[in-house]
Design a protein around this motif. Structure first.
Motif, PDB file in Angstrom:
ATOM      1  N   CYS A 102      44.710  45.547  16.322  1.00 26.97           N
ATOM      2  CA  CYS A 102      43.928  44.334  15.960  1.00 26.97           C
ATOM      3  C   CYS A 102      44.725  43.227  16.375  1.00 26.97           C
ATOM      4  O   CYS A 102      44.089  42.169  16.935  1.00 26.97           O
ATOM      5  CB  CYS A 102      43.460  44.469  14.478  1.00 26.97           C
ATOM      6  N   ARG A 111      43.131  50.206  22.792  1.00 30.92           N
ATOM      7  CA  ARG A 111      42.968  51.561  21.976  1.00 30.92           C
ATOM      8  C   ARG A 111      44.410  51.987  21.755  1.00 30.92           C
ATOM      9  O   ARG A 111      45.530  52.061  22.188  1.00 30.92           O
ATOM     10  CB  ARG A 111      42.587  52.626  22.708  1.00 30.92           C
ATOM     11  N   LEU A 134      40.283  51.209   8.930  1.00 28.74           N
ATOM     12  CA  LEU A 134      39.749  50.558  10.153  1.00 28.74           C
ATOM     13  C   LEU A 134      38.550  49.316   9.682  1.00 28.74           C
ATOM     14  O   LEU A 134      38.765  48.260  10.144  1.00 28.74           O
ATOM     15  CB  LEU A 134      38.396  51.541  10.737  1.00 28.74           C
ATOM     16  N   GLU A 135      37.931  49.247   8.420  1.00 32.34           N
ATOM     17  CA  GLU A 135      37.298  48.223   8.029  1.00 32.34           C
ATOM     18  C   GLU A 135      38.374  47.057   7.569  1.00 32.34           C
ATOM     19  O   GLU A 135      37.968  45.921   7.833  1.00 32.34           O
ATOM     20  CB  GLU A 135      36.498  48.834   6.839  1.00 32.34           C
ATOM     21  N   GLU A 140      37.313  48.557  15.534  1.00 34.01           N
ATOM     22  CA  GLU A 140      36.178  49.372  16.076  1.00 34.01           C
ATOM     23  C   GLU A 140      36.533  50.705  15.919  1.00 34.01           C
ATOM     24  O   GLU A 140      37.732  51.045  16.313  1.00 34.01           O
ATOM     25  CB  GLU A 140      35.600  49.061  17.387  1.00 34.01           C
ATOM     26  N   PRO A 141      35.842  51.569  15.494  1.00 33.45           N
ATOM     27  CA  PRO A 141      36.304  53.267  15.645  1.00 33.45           C
ATOM     28  C   PRO A 141      36.574  53.773  16.843  1.00 33.45           C
ATOM     29  O   PRO A 141      37.541  54.332  17.111  1.00 33.45           O
ATOM     30  CB  PRO A 141      35.307  53.954  15.028  1.00 33.45           C
ATOM     31  N   SER A 142      35.961  53.158  17.825  1.00 30.97           N
ATOM     32  CA  SER A 142      36.140  53.463  19.094  1.00 30.97           C
ATOM     33  C   SER A 142      37.636  53.050  19.616  1.00 30.97           C
ATOM     34  O   SER A 142      38.136  53.509  20.856  1.00 30.97           O
ATOM     35  CB  SER A 142      35.002  53.032  20.211  1.00 30.97           C
ATOM     36  N   SER A 143      38.270  52.216  19.070  1.00 31.24           N
ATOM     37  CA  SER A 143      39.488  51.685  19.424  1.00 31.24           C
ATOM     38  C   SER A 143      40.565  52.625  18.893  1.00 31.24           C
ATOM     39  O   SER A 143      41.788  52.305  19.024  1.00 31.24           O
ATOM     40  CB  SER A 143      39.937  50.399  18.843  1.00 31.24           C
ATOM     41  N   GLY A 171      32.434  57.194  16.109  1.00 31.39           N
ATOM     42  CA  GLY A 171      32.767  56.956  17.367  1.00 31.39           C
ATOM     43  C   GLY A 171      34.576  56.897  17.668  1.00 31.39           C
ATOM     44  O   GLY A 171      35.073  56.564  18.528  1.00 31.39           O
TER      45      GLY A 171
END
Ligand code: C2E
Ligand code: CA
Ligand code: CA
Ligand code: CA
Length: 277
Positions: A102, A111, A134-135, A140-143, A171
């Motif tokens: 982040c 990623r 993640l939240e 993003e989950p895709s990261s 994701g």
């Protein structure tokens, strides 16, 4: 405690006793080490072979031990796995790595790959913990890519694979680590929510010989074409030379990791070298 009769093996190898005590004491100190913040992460870039750009970072845990100095994960992860401490330690790693991703994202979306132990994989909190982490970081989950070894999944039934599928459906990328070292059941691949195969370092080593070991070449070619046919990407580990990098790129590997590009380094060094902004 030593057996009073003595033991010729200990005489022949005076280190083995010390090592055994060491392991015992390391195990005992793991919980306090987590509380005292003695663990830290290093990051190693994953490089996209098509253009040589960074495509993510694998987080690798280390222990700054107050007496023994810096210890690599091979020294303590098996102990943590054995005692169950891997669950809180693994959660700490995940949280730390996702927060780092982040921070970097301010410069460039990055990623992050995180290793999961078998015990974490089978822990009921895996999915809710991952979602919470993640939240909390707004990532993003895709990261996130979770790396699991093939051997951790062998024999897993449908129920045991459900959490991974859930994460994949959100994701999160799933990579099969150390691929090709276990008793790979290729048909098994279709049951797994993997998005990436991480080809084990042993294949990369085979390519280093002159001429390259033809069996390894054939193997890599076969795995790459199978992976691509199944819609999976291929990452290669342990790339140490330009020669290996060129061969693996020619063989169709998508992403590479290894000392040729960079050693694992602190988050600050990683950012300086690999993150723009
Ligand atoms: P791995 O997941 O297969 O990680 C790759 C290992 O190869 C790392 O060792 C990395 O430093 C090393 N490596 C990278 N490039 C090269 C290269 O070009 N040549 C050579 N010879 N080695 C290279 P490391 O950091 O000692 O980690 C060892 C293992 O410990 C990892 O293997 C992984 O299975 C485990 N591990 C590390 N961090 C964690 C973690 O946070 N959680 C869990 N559960 N396991 C972890
Ligand atoms: Ca890994
Ligand atoms: Ca690996
Ligand atoms: Ca490995």
């Amino acid at each position: 405690a030593k057996d009073a009769g003595g033991n010729r093996y200990e005489l022949a190898d005076p280190d083995s006793d010390a090592r055994a005590i060491d392991r015992h004491s390391l195990t005992n100190h793991l919980p306090a080490a987590l509380e005292r913040d003695e663990f830290f992460l290093e990051y190693q870039p994953l490089i996209r072979m098509s253009d040589g750009r960074v495509d993510g970072a694998e987080a690798l845990v280390r222990w700054e031990h107050p007496v023994h100095g810096r210890l690599g994960p091979d020294r303590f992860i098996p102990l943590a796995e054995h005692t169950g401490l891997i669950v809180p330690l693994g959660r700490w790693v995940l949280e730390q790595a996702v927060r780092q991703a982040c921070d970097w994202a301010a410069g460039q979306p990055m990623r992050v790959n995180v290793n999961l132990s078998p015990r974490q994989l089978h822990h009921p909190d895996l999915v809710p913990d991952t979602i919470a982490v993640l939240e909390a970081a707004g990532v993003e989950p895709s990261s996130l890519c979770l790396e699991v070894t093939e051997s951790a999944l062998i024999g897993a039934d449908e129920d045991e694979l459900k959490p991974l599928w859930q994460l994949a459906e959100m994701g999160v990328d799933i990579a099969l680590d150390d691929f090709g070292t276990g008793y790979s059941n290729l048909a098994n691949l279709r049951r797994l929510p993997a998005t990436t195969l991480k080809l084990d370092r042993s294949f990369t080593q085979g390519l280093q010989r002159h001429p390259a070991d033809p069996v390894d070449v054939t193997f890599v070619e076969g795995i790459v074409s199978l992976a691509h046919a199944l819609g999976l990407a291929v990452t290669v580990e342990g790339v140490e030379t330009e020669h290996q990098a060129a061969q693996l790129r020619d063989l169709g590997c998508d992403t590479a990791q290894g000392w040729y590009y960079a050693r694992p380094s602190s988050a600050a060094e990683f950012a300086q070298e690999w993150v723009e902004g």
